[in-house]
Design a protein around this motif. Sequence first.
Motif, PDB file in Angstrom:
ATOM      1  N   UNK A   1       7.702  -4.458  -8.752  1.00 44.41           N
ATOM      2  CA  UNK A   1       7.258  -5.530  -9.620  1.00 44.41           C
ATOM      3  C   UNK A   1       6.246  -5.041 -10.645  1.00 44.41           C
ATOM      4  N   UNK A   2       5.522  -5.976 -11.221  1.00 43.44           N
ATOM      5  CA  UNK A   2       4.555  -5.626 -12.265  1.00 43.44           C
ATOM      6  C   UNK A   2       3.161  -5.432 -11.674  1.00 43.44           C
ATOM      7  N   UNK A   3       2.308  -4.812 -12.460  1.00 44.26           N
ATOM      8  CA  UNK A   3       0.927  -4.604 -12.031  1.00 44.26           C
ATOM      9  C   UNK A   3       0.217  -5.947 -11.842  1.00 44.26           C
ATOM     10  N   UNK A   4       0.631  -6.962 -12.602  1.00 42.67           N
ATOM     11  CA  UNK A   4       0.002  -8.275 -12.471  1.00 42.67           C
ATOM     12  C   UNK A   4       0.353  -8.938 -11.140  1.00 42.67           C
ATOM     13  N   UNK A   5       1.510  -8.596 -10.576  1.00 41.88           N
ATOM     14  CA  UNK A   5       1.926  -9.207  -9.304  1.00 41.88           C
ATOM     15  C   UNK A   5       1.508  -8.385  -8.094  1.00 41.88           C
ATOM     16  N   UNK A   6       0.856  -7.243  -8.312  1.00 40.63           N
ATOM     17  CA  UNK A   6       0.503  -6.345  -7.215  1.00 40.63           C
ATOM     18  C   UNK A   6      -0.347  -7.016  -6.136  1.00 40.63           C
ATOM     19  N   UNK A   7      -1.381  -7.801  -6.493  1.00 41.67           N
ATOM     20  CA  UNK A   7      -2.180  -8.441  -5.436  1.00 41.67           C
ATOM     21  C   UNK A   7      -1.370  -9.379  -4.550  1.00 41.67           C
ATOM     22  N   UNK A   8      -0.335 -10.028  -5.110  1.00 42.46           N
ATOM     23  CA  UNK A   8       0.496 -10.929  -4.323  1.00 42.46           C
ATOM     24  C   UNK A   8       1.465 -10.157  -3.441  1.00 42.46           C
ATOM     25  N   UNK A   9       2.028  -9.079  -3.986  1.00 37.77           N
ATOM     26  CA  UNK A   9       3.000  -8.292  -3.232  1.00 37.77           C
ATOM     27  C   UNK A   9       2.330  -7.455  -2.145  1.00 37.77           C
ATOM     28  N   UNK A  10       1.108  -7.044  -2.365  1.00 37.10           N
ATOM     29  CA  UNK A  10       0.419  -6.143  -1.441  1.00 37.10           C
ATOM     30  C   UNK A  10      -1.019  -6.608  -1.289  1.00 37.10           C
ATOM     31  N   UNK A  11      -1.239  -7.749  -0.598  1.00 38.01           N
ATOM     32  CA  UNK A  11      -2.593  -8.334  -0.532  1.00 38.01           C
ATOM     33  C   UNK A  11      -3.610  -7.459   0.180  1.00 38.01           C
ATOM     34  N   UNK A  12      -3.153  -6.503   0.997  1.00 40.87           N
ATOM     35  CA  UNK A  12      -4.090  -5.633   1.707  1.00 40.87           C
ATOM     36  C   UNK A  12      -4.618  -4.501   0.829  1.00 40.87           C
ATOM     37  N   UNK A  13      -4.024  -4.332  -0.352  1.00 44.61           N
ATOM     38  CA  UNK A  13      -4.449  -3.259  -1.245  1.00 44.61           C
ATOM     39  C   UNK A  13      -5.685  -3.699  -2.022  1.00 44.61           C
ATOM     40  N   UNK A  14      -6.780  -3.020  -1.804  1.00 43.62           N
ATOM     41  CA  UNK A  14      -8.005  -3.310  -2.541  1.00 43.62           C
ATOM     42  C   UNK A  14      -7.985  -2.562  -3.866  1.00 43.62           C
ATOM     43  N   UNK A  15      -8.221  -3.285  -4.954  1.00 44.95           N
ATOM     44  CA  UNK A  15      -8.252  -2.641  -6.268  1.00 44.95           C
ATOM     45  C   UNK A  15      -9.633  -2.013  -6.488  1.00 44.95           C
ATOM     46  N   UNK A  16      -9.891  -0.995  -5.696  1.00 49.40           N
ATOM     47  CA  UNK A  16     -11.146  -0.256  -5.803  1.00 49.40           C
ATOM     48  C   UNK A  16     -11.136   0.589  -7.068  1.00 49.40           C
ATOM     49  N   UNK A  17     -12.284   1.175  -7.376  1.00 56.41           N
ATOM     50  CA  UNK A  17     -12.347   2.039  -8.557  1.00 56.41           C
ATOM     51  C   UNK A  17     -11.367   3.198  -8.456  1.00 56.41           C
ATOM     52  N   UNK A  18     -11.155   3.728  -7.255  1.00 57.00           N
ATOM     53  CA  UNK A  18     -10.242   4.867  -7.104  1.00 57.00           C
ATOM     54  C   UNK A  18      -8.796   4.448  -7.344  1.00 57.00           C
ATOM     55  N   UNK A  19      -8.421   3.239  -6.903  1.00 57.73           N
ATOM     56  CA  UNK A  19      -7.068   2.741  -7.165  1.00 57.73           C
ATOM     57  C   UNK A  19      -6.892   2.479  -8.658  1.00 57.73           C
TER      58      UNK A  19
END
Length: 331
Positions: free
Chosen positions: A116-134
Amino acid sequence: MNYSLTQEETSLPPNSNRSTAMELGRLRAERVLGRGGKGVVFLVRDLASGREAALKAVSRSALATRAATGDDEPFRRIWLERDVLLSLRHPLLPRLHAFLSTDKIFGFVIDPCPGGSLSSLPLRHPDLSLSDSVIRFYAAELVIVIHHLHSHGIVYRDLKPDNILIQSNGHIMVVDFDLSAWSTSKSNSFVGTEDYVAPEVVSGAGHDSAVDWWGLGVVLYELLYGRTPFRGRNREETFRFILHRAPALTGELTPLRDLIRRLLCKDPRRRPDVKEIKAHPFFAGVNWSAVAEIARPPYIPLTDDDQTDDASSIDVEAVVEMERVTPRGVR
């Protein structure tokens, strides 16, 4: 059904020696992946090879309606997007496998992106924290893509999370080039998407490749804060904020926030160029030659094994006609 192409449609850009014409009947559309202002995107299977692909289909009649009013720009953008895609060879950019032209649609066949898109990433993978390293990983890949486009004379002009897809290997793919332009000179065209356009586009002062670095700043801000930096109550207020308001970079002044601040400089002449961006402290330690080859990106989509050989076929032309999708946005 007439699948023949006009001379203009079959003309290829310089240095291209491969034909991209394909008949729609060779593809079986298995499901709709997305709908938007630029078309309907389908997951399709090539009946000749059995391989999956993505098909972006645009309504010919919707474009013709605009052309009837004297606006033939949408048709020119179809040819521009096709020619740009044919000129690209990069692992983070789409490869045009086929260009379709029927009585009802134009279509672009590229590799699918199951993440999917980067905008949908939090919905598709809610356990992924968008930390500075990500964020650094996706930011580095975007820097590579933008620089590659600029080095080939292409200004992208529509950078936003919806246009940044995640491939099966977890790396990004930047798609949708209908608003792109060849960077031969400054342009006064009013193009882009409302929240992401640069101040020089809003003011009509003329713009060049620096708009893409502004777009990168907006995308990084959105990844960090979950919203765009200049959203107002309406379009007019959003544009006023883009022109005159500084981005609210709340929180500790980290290297990421400093990079965003520099990218969102109102004066395009003072925005950092690619050399300065790569040397910024936020990217300290990044091996730029190996970014696109990292074996374990932050998020790798799960393989979709639900497809079967007897999957029903969707009528692509009927769906697109029903949608009557006309490319839109800030034009």
